[in-house]
Design an enzyme around this catalytic site. Structure first.
Site: not given
Ligand code: SAH
Ligand code: SF4
Length: 388
Positions: A110, A146, A153, A160, A378
């Site tokens: 994605e 993005c 993950c 998440c 996100c």
């Molecule tokens: N794995 C890496 C990058 C991908 S996630 C990380 O965790 O940094 C990218 C961003 O999305 C992260 O800052 C995470 O905290 C945020 N994120 C994950 N799930 C989310 C959600 N449901 N709503 C808003 N932000 C979210």
């Molecule tokens: Fe993985 Fe989602 Fe945590 Fe980022 S926020 S490290 S994508 S589980």
């Protein structure tokens, strides 16, 4: 699966193709090695690099800087350019597009395109899920892509959606840089001319796929001409990865997913904190030599009632002060998803949180959610439809 016949055939082709014959994703040196049997001089390899990474051609037969006879020989030996293909598009009312891009084994990856400025529609267009149609005219002056680094993950953050998949597999460098190439090609965007930002904030934890991720960065910053200062990588706080990153000559900006003011709260939502505490993460970040005017971003997902109150903001201020490097905080209101037991923050709590940071001298921004209607925001990337 809603892909057309043509696309399906090419996915199947890619699947049956030995991956060492797919050229997209290889560095100059690797291209030279892969094609060493053809006795090519350096300039032929450079022409191929231009075809792959600048022109983003999909077929060896289109590489017209090469003599026809050479194209045919390379093709007959089973090589293909291997530019990844977009197999499904979801278009949001706000101009955001989410793509499913075919990986090398037919699994989808994605990627999200977020245009800004000029004629970007702020909310009137119809939802349009067609794949074939390309955008008609350039309605953006800058855009952010993005990018995903893994399918699924392993980190298991509780808020998440990607975490729900578990880790399926790492992406290759070609699949990571290829997401960018496919999306740039679709929009006719040229990084030398257009302002394109990259955020490695899609699916996956880039620092748990470190080598492929950094190989992709080198392709993106090199032949694909995207300045490293326009790229940001986000990590959940993988300390050995941050320490390696600190040694890199070419590297994106760094963002840390903080999401809580102290370990006790963070452990509950990001179990990885039990492996590396916030203090250990910050110590590792301190080893990264920052460029002039560079700041580290702390991302902070606001979860209603859990980490979004004034006392939490005050703790974040203390933490940023203790960190002693230039930093800013990006606040993200949690994007909801099925089977995830949190609530969205109240709008006035978000505003108050930001204000509280700002009045104590911490730069704080609220990130606008993009493409919520197509699950492109996100943390919502979870292969919600199409080619699973
Ligand atoms: N794995 C890496 C990058 C991908 S996630 C990380 O965790 O940094 C990218 C961003 O999305 C992260 O800052 C995470 O905290 C945020 N994120 C994950 N799930 C989310 C959600 N449901 N709503 C808003 N932000 C979210
Ligand atoms: Fe993985 Fe989602 Fe945590 Fe980022 S926020 S490290 S994508 S589980």
């Amino acid at each position: 699966m809603t892909t057309g016949g043509q696309t399906l055939t090419s996915i199947l082709d890619a699947r049956s193709m030995p991956s060492d014959r797919l050229l997209f994703g290889l560095s100059n040196e690797q291209l030279r090695q892969a094609l060493q049997g053809f006795g090519l001089l350096g300039y032929r390899i450079r022409q191929l690099e231009t075809a792959l990474y600048r022109q983003k051609l999909a077929d060896i037969r289109e590489v017209t800087t090469w003599p026809k006879e050479l194209r045919e020989r390379v093709l007959a030996a089973g090589f293909a350019l291997g530019l990844p293909e977009i197999v499904e598009i979801f278009r949001s009312v706000d101009g955001t597009e989410r793509y499913l891009i075919a990986g090398r084994d037919g699994q989808t990856v994605e990627t999200v395109w977020m245009p800004e400025g000029d004629g970007v529609d702020e909310g009137n267009s119809e939802l349009d899920n067609s794949t074939a149609q390309a955008p008609e005219s350039k309605a953006w002056s800058r855009a952010t892509i993005c990018v995903s680094s893994q399918i699924g993950c392993a980190v298991n953050c509780q808020f998440c959606l990607t975490a729900k998949l578990g880790i399926i597999r790492n992406l290759t460098a070609g699949e990571i840089a290829g997401q960018v190439a496919a999306v740039l090609k679709r929009h006719g965007a040229e990084p030398g001319r257009d302002r394109i930002n990259l955020v490695f904030m899609g699916m996956g934890e880039p620092f748990l796929n470190y080598e492929a991720f950094m190989d992709a960065v080198r392709l993106l910053a090199g032949p694909m001409e995207i300045p490293e200062s326009r790229m940001t990588v986000s990590t959940s706080g993988i300390v050995p990865g941050i320490l390696r990153f600190a040694q890199e000559k070419v590297r994106p900006r760094l963002a840390i997913s903080l999401n809580a003011p102290y370990d006790a709260i963070r452990e509950g939502i990001m179990p990885i904190t039990r492996k590396w505490s916030i203090a250990e993460v910050i110590e590792a970040v301190r080893q990264v030599p920052l460029r002039q005017k560079e700041r580290v971003t702390f991302e902070y997902v606001l979860l209603g009632g859990l980490n979004d109150q004034p006392e939490h903001a005050d703790e974040v201020v203390k933490l940023v002060r203790r960190a002693q490097f230039p930093a800013k905080v990006n606040l993200i209101a949690w994007n909801p998803g099925p089977d995830v037991p949190f609530t969205m923050p109240q709008a006035d709590d978000v505003a108050r949180f930001q204000e509280r940071l700002r009045e104590q001298g911490v730069p704080a921004f609220v990130r606008r959610p993009r493409g919520r209607d197509i699950y492109a925001a996100c943390g919502q990337l979870k292969r919600t439809a199409g080619a699973q």
